[in-house]
Motif scaffolding. Structure first.
Motif, short mmCIF file in Angstrom:
data_model
loop_
_atom_site.label_atom_id
_atom_site.label_comp_id
_atom_site.label_asym_id
_atom_site.label_seq_id
_atom_site.Cartn_x
_atom_site.Cartn_y
_atom_site.Cartn_z
N PRO A 112 0.90 -1.42 -0.68
CA PRO A 112 -0.10 0.06 0.16
C PRO A 112 0.51 1.08 -0.04
CG PRO A 112 -0.10 -1.16 1.79
CD PRO A 112 0.31 -2.20 1.14
N GLN A 113 1.93 1.19 0.92
CA GLN A 113 2.70 1.98 1.06
C GLN A 113 3.57 2.40 -0.61
OE1 GLN A 113 2.70 4.78 2.59
NE2 GLN A 113 1.21 4.00 4.02
N GLY A 114 4.02 1.81 -0.92
CA GLY A 114 5.14 1.54 -2.23
C GLY A 114 3.97 2.27 -3.38
N ARG A 121 1.00 4.07 -3.09
CA ARG A 121 0.73 5.01 -3.11
C ARG A 121 1.98 6.09 -3.05
NH1 ARG A 121 -4.20 7.34 0.26
NH2 ARG A 121 -3.05 9.60 0.43
#
Ligand SMILES: Cc1ncc(COP(=O)(O)O)c(C=O)c1O
Lengths: 447, 483
Positions: free
Chosen positions: A347-349, A351
């Motif tokens: 999810p972070q990557g 985003r």
């Protein structure tokens, strides 16, 4: 001969077992007069080293990477591909396997596709995803065929002009001999105006198709379009950019019934247009109308969890002329690559990738707008692509910029007669400030 | 050896806070996202993707890969699929940055090397087909069928002829009728005769002025070359109809006979079969079509054109059906096909076909008797055996044989296709296998049909799982993981 193992002795023994005298005898049922009596006119055989030299020479003639920095998009993007994607996809257990018809011998691929389907559901906020279609354009066409089998008595297809021109062409081609009328809704302001859409919706409207962000890079009024579409009873089809979903609302949230996408951006090389990845997801209630393969979870005879191809009665090998689609071979390896890519980013990557694109695209847009005569064409929010207007013919400027080492964008005049001075640029996370500053100063000189 | 990482799902090994790929910081001034995008368009939290570290990710997928059979690990005689060796040099060459990183919309002048290869591929495929013009656009065989049928429809429309029917033999692949339906045609089944080839009487009865196209697979899915082919194409042409060749079985005839020479007006290739594109556990493919010159104006755009020593994409095709996909085509697979053809050359291509046919005939000779092979003692590149008698006498089905083969390290043949043979077992060894492999496989097949039926019903015994419950999978579909 390169990959043939039969020696002359083998051939002799085998022919004997068959009861034939010569290799030619094996073709006895091809009438003599239909046989080719000469060698094929194709180039003579090459050894591996010769082939490598030849291909490297051809490859050398293509301007890529540092020979010409890529600001091209329109469905194919120069995103970074993490090494893990290639490492997994180059396992020959995956890439030299066929379609997983024998579940016991294909649990690896089947589970990977089940994971891919899940990842696409997580990405889109929709309930089900299939195991891939060919690419983004035919995925749009397939979504219309699917919509038509859901609402058989509706025939009008509304598609925004801001959808990728080639996707629209594919749809026209697929629909040419079917009882469907494809109507293109103009988007003079760079997006589909919901008020315009309203005028065209009626009880014969089968579906409404928008792309978000669209071909110009602009965001669409997806929520308003969704509400209007729903209220007319038509199906809402959205073609999305997977990377954009690191930041943007998901199709399932704003009411899409069917979401399709070009999945090239998820860890797949550009390689001049394919093979890519057609993504399709939809609401649960439509799953039996979906085209393409689906992998499902079940248990084996000992109660162990496992995976199989399922709901196959939708497909051509069973339903033949009445199948939901004619697709057989799909893009399995690219679904695998996309699964590895999405898992590698997390999810972070995802985003951060979307945000980097957003920031860099806006930086470049700011730089270009400072050049006299250059302006943003549309006053709409954008993410990784945007459209600028130049003082003169964009195609000419492009040739000049190519000499300076830039693939500077897509000349819209190719697809939109009224946009001959416009250029659409794509900026991925890979582009650096230096490259963008370089492009800006080259453009300044070129004008 | 236990590999737990592969039986759990990615989502089950997810651990909040872990990640694999990291990005560099922005090298441009960063603005507030809220200043760049309207609030109502933004999602505050990214999609709930799994969170895994690099080694977990790699172990997961590498261990999973071990639960597959593949050409590189097992003999894979899957009929109709031409599972030949996928040369490693192709992978290295296709990954050259000068090929892999070409954008599909970059200017022609900036990708002359790519265009040159594709132009050559167009002419090579035309020569092998004995046909005049080639479109490399279709993404797979099925899309090639659809494209060609759309071309046929446009051709007849242009001539002002109303033709509504496509005739298809009952032994044809399911994609044939499915493609015809999307192209707007009614499909009519043509029976096979007792020899397994087209029943001419039935064809004659159903052929009329409404017939647009006859789709024939030759050699057909039984592995038989239709000896009546010249007569068939003549019949069709007399009625003004077109003959389409489903080229899935080109591995049986390359360099020996050409579809154009036996009367086909259009055809598709499965480059991923005949010219060895790796199948990727389902795809990608590439399904170029070749047509006679009078159909060329209707081909999808663009084609690659050559002016002097310059190559360009030719979009100026006013009668074209349009496009069936975005961008040029499945270039990565076309490249591999090109590498293969350049490696083999004219003699190598012919040898490829000869040895594919020799291997199939040898295998047929080895197992005939032990298994019933309904259509003759000879074949082309593949043949179809039947477990009909085994089923009747010993309650052993084609599925049982397929599953039991897995225990011995062989991928199963295609079973229950073509539909015209009950309990069909369709075997295609390809030319890249050795006599030893074929012998060992034949021994195994013969041994299996003597085994105890009960053992076969429970097969496979040696794999991780056995006989998944497919009815349950379809009745209560679980198509995604849920928390
Ligand atoms: C005889 C035949 N025709 C057509 C096809 C369809 O080709 P593809 O899977 O490339 O779409 C196949 C492949 O499965 C086939 O075996």
């Amino acid at each position: 001969m390169s990959y043939i193992l039969n020696t002359a002795d083998d051939q002799k023994a085998m022919l004997e077992a068959v009861g034939a005298r010569t290799l030619d005898d094996l073709f006895y049922n091809i009438p003599e007069e239909l046989r080719l009596k000469r060698p094929l006119k194709v180039p003579e055989a090459l050894a591996e080293m010769e082939l490598q030299q030849l291909v490297a020479e051809h490859a050398q003639k293509n301007q890529v990477d540092d020979k010409a920095v890529c600001f091209l998009g329109g469905g194919s993007y120069d995103h970074f591909i993490p090494a893990v994607v290639d490492a997994v996809a180059s396992r020959s257990e995956y890439y030299t396997a066929y379609t997983p018809y024998q579940a016991e011998a294909s649990q690896g691929s089947l589970q990977a596709f089940f994971e891919y389907q899940t990842l696409i559901c997580q990405l889109t906020g929709l309930d089900v995803a299939n195991a891939s279609l060919y690419e983004g354009g035919s995925a749009v066409a397939e979504s219309v065929l699917m919509a038509h089998s859901i609402h058989q008595n509706r025939t009008k297809v509304l598609i925004a002009e801001s959808v990728h021109p080639e996707y629209r062409q594919v749809l026209q081609t697929y629909a040419a001999n079917l009882p469907l009328q494809v109507q293109t809704l103009p988007t003079p302001d760079g997006f589909l105006d919901p008020d315009d859409l309203k005028k065209h919706l009626d009880e014969n409207t089968l579906c409404v198709i928008v792309q978000h962000p669209n071909f110009f890079g602009c965001l669409e009024e997806v929520e308003a379009v969704g509400k209007l579409t729903k209220s007319s009873g038509a199906l809402y089809v959205v073609s999305f950019d997977p990377i954009s979903l690191g930041l943007l609302k998901r199709p399932g949230q704003y009411g899409a019934d069917i979401a399709v996408a070009e999945g090239q951006c998820l860890g797949n090389p550009m390689v001049y247009g394919g093979p890519y990845l057609g993504i399709m997801a939809c609401r649960e209630e439509y799953v039996r109308k979906m085209p393409g393969r689906l992998v499902g979870q079940t248990v084996d005879r000992n109660g162990k969890r496992c995976w199989v191809l399922t709901l196959q009665t939708r497909e051509q090998h069973i339903r033949r002329a009445k199948a939901t689609s004619n697709i057989c071979t799909n893009q399995g390896l690219f679904a695998l690559r996309a699964a590895v890519y999405l898992a590698a980013l997390g999810p972070q990557g995802l985003r951060e990738t979307a945000e980097l694109c957003l920031q860099k695209a806006h930086y470049l847009a700011d730089q270009l707008q400072q050049i006299p005569g250059v302006a943003l064409k549309f006053h709409r929010p954008f993410l990784k692509e945007f459209t600028v207007q130049l003082p003169g013919n964009a195609a000419k400027t492009l040739e000049r910029l190519l000499r300076d080492g830039y693939h500077a964008g897509l000349p819209l005049g190719r697809w939109y007669k009224s946009l001959g001075t416009c250029l659409t640029l794509a900026v991925t996370e890979k582009r650096t400030k230096k490259e963008m500053d370089g492009l800006a100063s080259a453009l300044r000189k070129a004008l | 050896m236990q590999a737990n990482q592969s039986t759990e799902l990615l989502f089950e090994i997810s651990h909040a806070g872990r990640r694999c790929h990291r990005l560099s910081a922005a090298d441009v001034p960063v603005k507030n996202v809220a200043a760049l995008l309207p609030k109502e368009q933004i999602k505050d939290t990214p999609p709930p993707l799994p969170e895994v570290g690099e080694i977990d990710l790699i172990r997961h997928f590498v261990n999973l890969s071990k639960r597959n059979m593949s050409i590189d690990t097992n003999f894979y005689p899957l009929g109709s699929c031409t599972m030949k060796y996928n040369p490693k040099r192709h992978e290295r060459l296709a990954a050259l940055p000068g090929l892999a990183n070409v954008h599909p919309l970059q200017l022609d002048a900036s990708c002359q090397g790519m265009l040159r290869i594709l132009w050559e591929m167009q002419s090579i495929l035309g020569e092998i087909a004995g046909l005049d013009a080639v479109s490399l656009q279709p993404a797979a065989g099925a899309q090639g069928e659809l494209t060609a049928l759309l071309v046929a429809a446009a051709y007849f429309r242009d001539k002002g002829e109303q033709r509504t029917k496509v005739l298809i033999p009952d032994s044809a692949h399911g994609t044939n009728p499915a493609s015809a339906a999307i192209a707007g045609f009614d499909t009519v089944d043509i029976k096979s005769n007792d020899k397994g080839i087209v029943d001419l009487a039935d064809l004659n009865a159903k052929l009329d002025e409404r017939t647009a196209v006859f789709m024939i697979t030759n050699p057909n899915t039984l592995g038989l070359f239709d000896t009546q082919i010249a007569q068939i194409t003549k019949l069709l042409h007399e009625k003004g109809a077109l003959v389409y060749l489903d080229g899935a079985n080109m591995n049986a005839i390359v360099g020996v006979t050409r579809p154009g020479d036996f009367g086909a007006d259009m055809m598709h290739y499965n480059v991923h079969k005949t010219f060895t594109g790796p199948h990727g556990a389902g795809g990608p493919g590439s399904g170029p079509i070749a047509v006679r010159s009078f159909l060329a104006p209707f081909l999808p755009a663009p084609l690659v054109a050559k002016d002097g020593d310059q190559f360009r994409l030719d979009y100026d095709r006013p009668k074209s059906i349009g496009r069936v996909r975005s961008f040029f085509g499945n270039v990565g697979i076309l490249l591999r096909g090109y590498f293969y053809i350049r490696t083999l050359g004219p003699d190598g291509l012919r040898a490829m076909t000869q040895n594919a046919v020799l291997n199939a005939n040898y295998l047929l000779a080895r197992i005939n008797g032990g298994y019933e092979v309904p259509h003759g003692h000879r074949c082309m590149h593949e043949f179809v055996a039947s477990a009909r008698a085994l089923k009747r006498e010993k309650r052993i089905s084609a599925m049982d044989i397929a599953k039991r083969l897995l225990d011995f390290g062989y991928h199963a043949p295609t079973v229950y296709f073509p539909l015209v043979v009950p309990e069909a077992i369709m075997i295609e060894p390809t030319e890249t296998e050795s006599k030893e492999t074929l012998d060992a496989f034949a021994d195994t097949l013969l041994r299996i049909c003597d085994e105890d039926a009960e053992c076969l019903h429970q097969a496979p015994h040696a794999l991780d799982i056995s006989r998944p419950d497919e009815i349950k999978a379809a009745k209560e579909p679980i198509l995604r993981w849920k928390p």
